[in-house]
Design an enzyme around this catalytic site. Structure first.
Site, PDB file in Angstrom:
ATOM      1  N   THR A 180      24.757   9.074  25.668  1.00  0.00           N
ATOM      2  CA  THR A 180      25.408   8.459  24.375  1.00  0.00           C
ATOM      3  C   THR A 180      26.254   9.508  23.909  1.00  0.00           C
ATOM      4  O   THR A 180      26.759  10.546  24.617  1.00  0.00           O
ATOM      5  CB  THR A 180      24.210   8.701  23.126  1.00  0.00           C
ATOM      6  OG1 THR A 180      23.808  10.191  23.117  1.00  0.00           O
ATOM      7  CG2 THR A 180      22.732   7.949  23.676  1.00  0.00           C
TER       8      THR A 180
ATOM      9  N   ARG B 180      42.942  11.326  26.973  1.00  0.00           N
ATOM     10  CA  ARG B 180      41.645  11.095  27.408  1.00  0.00           C
ATOM     11  C   ARG B 180      41.274   9.560  27.155  1.00  0.00           C
ATOM     12  O   ARG B 180      40.863   8.943  28.090  1.00  0.00           O
ATOM     13  CB  ARG B 180      40.686  11.741  26.680  1.00  0.00           C
ATOM     14  CG  ARG B 180      39.042  12.097  27.272  1.00  0.00           C
ATOM     15  CD  ARG B 180      38.586  12.932  26.358  1.00  0.00           C
ATOM     16  NE  ARG B 180      38.874  14.343  26.443  1.00  0.00           N
ATOM     17  CZ  ARG B 180      38.430  15.329  27.627  1.00  0.00           C
ATOM     18  NH1 ARG B 180      37.692  14.517  28.672  1.00  0.00           N
ATOM     19  NH2 ARG B 180      38.611  16.306  27.743  1.00  0.00           N
TER      20      ARG B 180
ATOM     21  N   ASN C 131      22.904  10.124  33.576  1.00  0.00           N
ATOM     22  CA  ASN C 131      23.554  11.449  34.066  1.00  0.00           C
ATOM     23  C   ASN C 131      22.537  12.303  34.625  1.00  0.00           C
ATOM     24  O   ASN C 131      21.537  12.096  33.959  1.00  0.00           O
ATOM     25  CB  ASN C 131      24.470  11.872  32.884  1.00  0.00           C
ATOM     26  CG  ASN C 131      25.079  13.335  33.348  1.00  0.00           C
ATOM     27  OD1 ASN C 131      25.693  13.339  34.467  1.00  0.00           O
ATOM     28  ND2 ASN C 131      25.227  14.200  32.468  1.00  0.00           N
TER      29      ASN C 131
ATOM     30  N   LEU D 198      27.222  14.711  23.213  1.00  0.00           N
ATOM     31  CA  LEU D 198      27.234  15.266  24.524  1.00  0.00           C
ATOM     32  C   LEU D 198      26.085  15.845  25.272  1.00  0.00           C
ATOM     33  O   LEU D 198      25.403  16.727  24.534  1.00  0.00           O
ATOM     34  CB  LEU D 198      28.480  16.526  24.668  1.00  0.00           C
ATOM     35  CG  LEU D 198      28.491  17.069  26.179  1.00  0.00           C
ATOM     36  CD1 LEU D 198      29.197  16.157  26.929  1.00  0.00           C
ATOM     37  CD2 LEU D 198      29.474  18.285  25.921  1.00  0.00           C
ATOM     38  N   ASP D 199      25.606  15.384  26.229  1.00  0.00           N
ATOM     39  CA  ASP D 199      24.174  16.172  26.832  1.00  0.00           C
ATOM     40  C   ASP D 199      23.059  15.717  25.822  1.00  0.00           C
ATOM     41  O   ASP D 199      21.941  16.495  26.162  1.00  0.00           O
ATOM     42  CB  ASP D 199      24.193  17.485  27.503  1.00  0.00           C
ATOM     43  CG  ASP D 199      25.521  17.637  28.400  1.00  0.00           C
ATOM     44  OD1 ASP D 199      25.584  16.620  29.078  1.00  0.00           O
ATOM     45  OD2 ASP D 199      25.982  18.698  28.459  1.00  0.00           O
TER      46      ASP D 199
ATOM     47  N   SER E 299      17.513  17.461  34.431  1.00  0.00           N
ATOM     48  CA  SER E 299      17.074  16.082  33.536  1.00  0.00           C
ATOM     49  C   SER E 299      18.105  15.011  34.270  1.00  0.00           C
ATOM     50  O   SER E 299      19.047  15.217  34.204  1.00  0.00           O
ATOM     51  CB  SER E 299      17.407  16.521  32.159  1.00  0.00           C
ATOM     52  OG  SER E 299      16.762  17.534  31.657  1.00  0.00           O
TER      53      SER E 299
ATOM     54  N   GLU F 175      17.220  18.288  42.202  1.00  0.00           N
ATOM     55  CA  GLU F 175      17.913  17.389  41.603  1.00  0.00           C
ATOM     56  C   GLU F 175      17.851  16.010  42.527  1.00  0.00           C
ATOM     57  O   GLU F 175      17.908  15.049  42.349  1.00  0.00           O
ATOM     58  CB  GLU F 175      19.241  17.696  41.276  1.00  0.00           C
ATOM     59  CG  GLU F 175      19.540  18.598  40.156  1.00  0.00           C
ATOM     60  CD  GLU F 175      21.076  18.878  39.835  1.00  0.00           C
ATOM     61  OE1 GLU F 175      21.925  18.039  39.911  1.00  0.00           O
ATOM     62  OE2 GLU F 175      21.272  19.926  39.460  1.00  0.00           O
TER      63      GLU F 175
ATOM     64  N   HIS G  78      21.909  16.353  34.705  1.00  0.00           N
ATOM     65  CA  HIS G  78      22.313  17.312  34.228  1.00  0.00           C
ATOM     66  C   HIS G  78      21.521  18.937  34.642  1.00  0.00           C
ATOM     67  O   HIS G  78      20.025  18.646  34.538  1.00  0.00           O
ATOM     68  CB  HIS G  78      22.229  17.458  32.713  1.00  0.00           C
ATOM     69  CG  HIS G  78      22.915  18.867  31.980  1.00  0.00           C
ATOM     70  ND1 HIS G  78      24.332  19.069  32.074  1.00  0.00           N
ATOM     71  CD2 HIS G  78      22.244  19.709  31.393  1.00  0.00           C
ATOM     72  CE1 HIS G  78      24.417  20.193  31.240  1.00  0.00           C
ATOM     73  NE2 HIS G  78      23.255  20.801  30.971  1.00  0.00           N
TER      74      HIS G  78
ATOM     75  N   SER H 250      26.599  15.945  46.352  1.00  0.00           N
ATOM     76  CA  SER H 250      25.545  16.110  47.173  1.00  0.00           C
ATOM     77  C   SER H 250      24.260  15.024  46.271  1.00  0.00           C
ATOM     78  O   SER H 250      23.373  14.573  47.025  1.00  0.00           O
ATOM     79  CB  SER H 250      24.956  17.357  47.165  1.00  0.00           C
ATOM     80  OG  SER H 250      24.573  17.772  45.880  1.00  0.00           O
TER      81      SER H 250
HETATM   82  C1  GAR Z   1      24.727  18.939  39.828  1.00  0.00           C
HETATM   83  O1  GAR Z   1      24.310  20.350  39.682  1.00  0.00           O
HETATM   84  C2  GAR Z   1      24.716  18.287  38.399  1.00  0.00           C
HETATM   85  O2  GAR Z   1      23.535  18.596  37.902  1.00  0.00           O
HETATM   86  C3  GAR Z   1      25.673  18.712  37.469  1.00  0.00           C
HETATM   87  O3  GAR Z   1      27.039  18.998  38.555  1.00  0.00           O
HETATM   88  C4  GAR Z   1      26.328  19.178  40.033  1.00  0.00           C
HETATM   89  C5  GAR Z   1      26.988  18.210  40.938  1.00  0.00           C
HETATM   90  O4  GAR Z   1      26.828  18.391  42.319  1.00  0.00           O
HETATM   91  N1  GAR Z   1      26.389  18.065  36.468  1.00  0.00           N
HETATM   92  C6  GAR Z   1      26.613  18.667  35.384  1.00  0.00           C
HETATM   93  O5  GAR Z   1      26.705  19.598  35.372  1.00  0.00           O
HETATM   94  C7  GAR Z   1      26.927  17.566  34.454  1.00  0.00           C
HETATM   95  N2  GAR Z   1      26.939  18.267  33.179  1.00  0.00           N
HETATM   96  P1  GAR Z   1      26.803  17.252  43.368  1.00  0.00           P
HETATM   97  O6  GAR Z   1      28.250  17.028  43.196  1.00  0.00           O
HETATM   98  O7  GAR Z   1      26.791  18.078  44.683  1.00  0.00           O
HETATM   99  O8  GAR Z   1      26.023  16.037  43.058  1.00  0.00           O
END
Ligand code: GAR
Length: 228
Positions: A147, A71, A113, A150-151, A142, A180, A115, A19
């Protein structure tokens, strides 16, 4: 004659619903975001966001992490594909894989990213549950530069979402997600306009050090999302 500035080029990485990708594409279509998406890459072949991207006419790829021994091998294959497109910015939009320091350092300063929390609060997963558990009054999202921590990379922009007394993790998540969808295009627009500089000692916007993340106002549209 005025010189037209070419839009910057992005590769978007997703793992699921997509989304945020959709919100970015809509902002580009409305000419609110001068960016060109060269490719969308998912680590999951069944990501719904891939179907959306294909319908939107975007180039898509799957780099299935289950096909790699570790990984490092996955990240190396992913980087090879991304580098084929030479993007100015790599946009993580719900990309739910931890990335190796080698990968992150390769894209340092052009890897961003989104978050679902007001970083540095609630790094990691289940952010909405944890905010409610703590009886937080304000939650949010956010956009930050990635970097190896992580987050933990420098935050460019945030949106603060008030917590309602009767919120469930689902209702709060829905309002944060709506916010977001304005936040990511707004943050990327700053980057695409060349106004943001990533440096070892933090971010600079319009040549001035960014003392605190840019605050995107919370709007009525974000507040009127209903989940029931
Ligand atoms: C979003 O809420 C994003 O902030 C989160 O995953 C969702 C993705 O939704 N990301 C994280 O948690 C990254 N650590 P989407 O696939 O509908 O964009």
């Amino acid at each position: 004659m005025k010189q037209k500035i070419a839009p910057r080029c992005a590769v978007v990485l997703i793992s699921g619903r997509g989304s945020n990708l959709e919100a970015i594409v809509e902002a580009i279509d409305k000419q609110a975001l001068p960016l060109r998406i060269s490719a969308v890459i998912s680590n999951r072949p069944d990501a719904a966001g891939l179907t959306y991207a294909q319908h939107a006419g975007l180039k898509t790829h799957v780099v299935d992490h289950t096909h790699y021994a570790d990984r490092a091998a996955f990240d190396a294959a992913l980087a090879r594909l991304i580098d084929f497109y030479s993007p100015d910015v790599v946009v993580l939009a719900g990309f739910m894989r931890m990335l190796t320091p080698e990968f992150v350092n390769h894209y340092l300063g052009r890897l961003v990213n989104i978050h679902p929390s007001l970083l540095p609060a609630y790094k990691g997963l289940k952010t909405h549950e944890r905010a409610l558990h703590d009886k937080a009054k304000v939650h949010g999202a956010s956009v930050h530069f990635v970097t190896p921590d992580l987050d933990g990379g420098p935050v460019l922009m945030q949106v603060r979402v008030p917590v309602q007394p009767n919120d469930t993790p689902q209702s709060l998540a829905a309002r944060v997600l709506a916010a977001e969808h304005r936040l990511y295009p707004a943050a990327l627009a700053l980057i695409a306009a060349g106004r943001v500089e990533f440096a070892a000692d933090g971010l600079r916007v319009d040549n001035a050090p960014l003392a605190a993340p840019v605050d995107l106002p919370y709007t009525v549209e974000d507040a009127s999302i209903h989940t029931e």
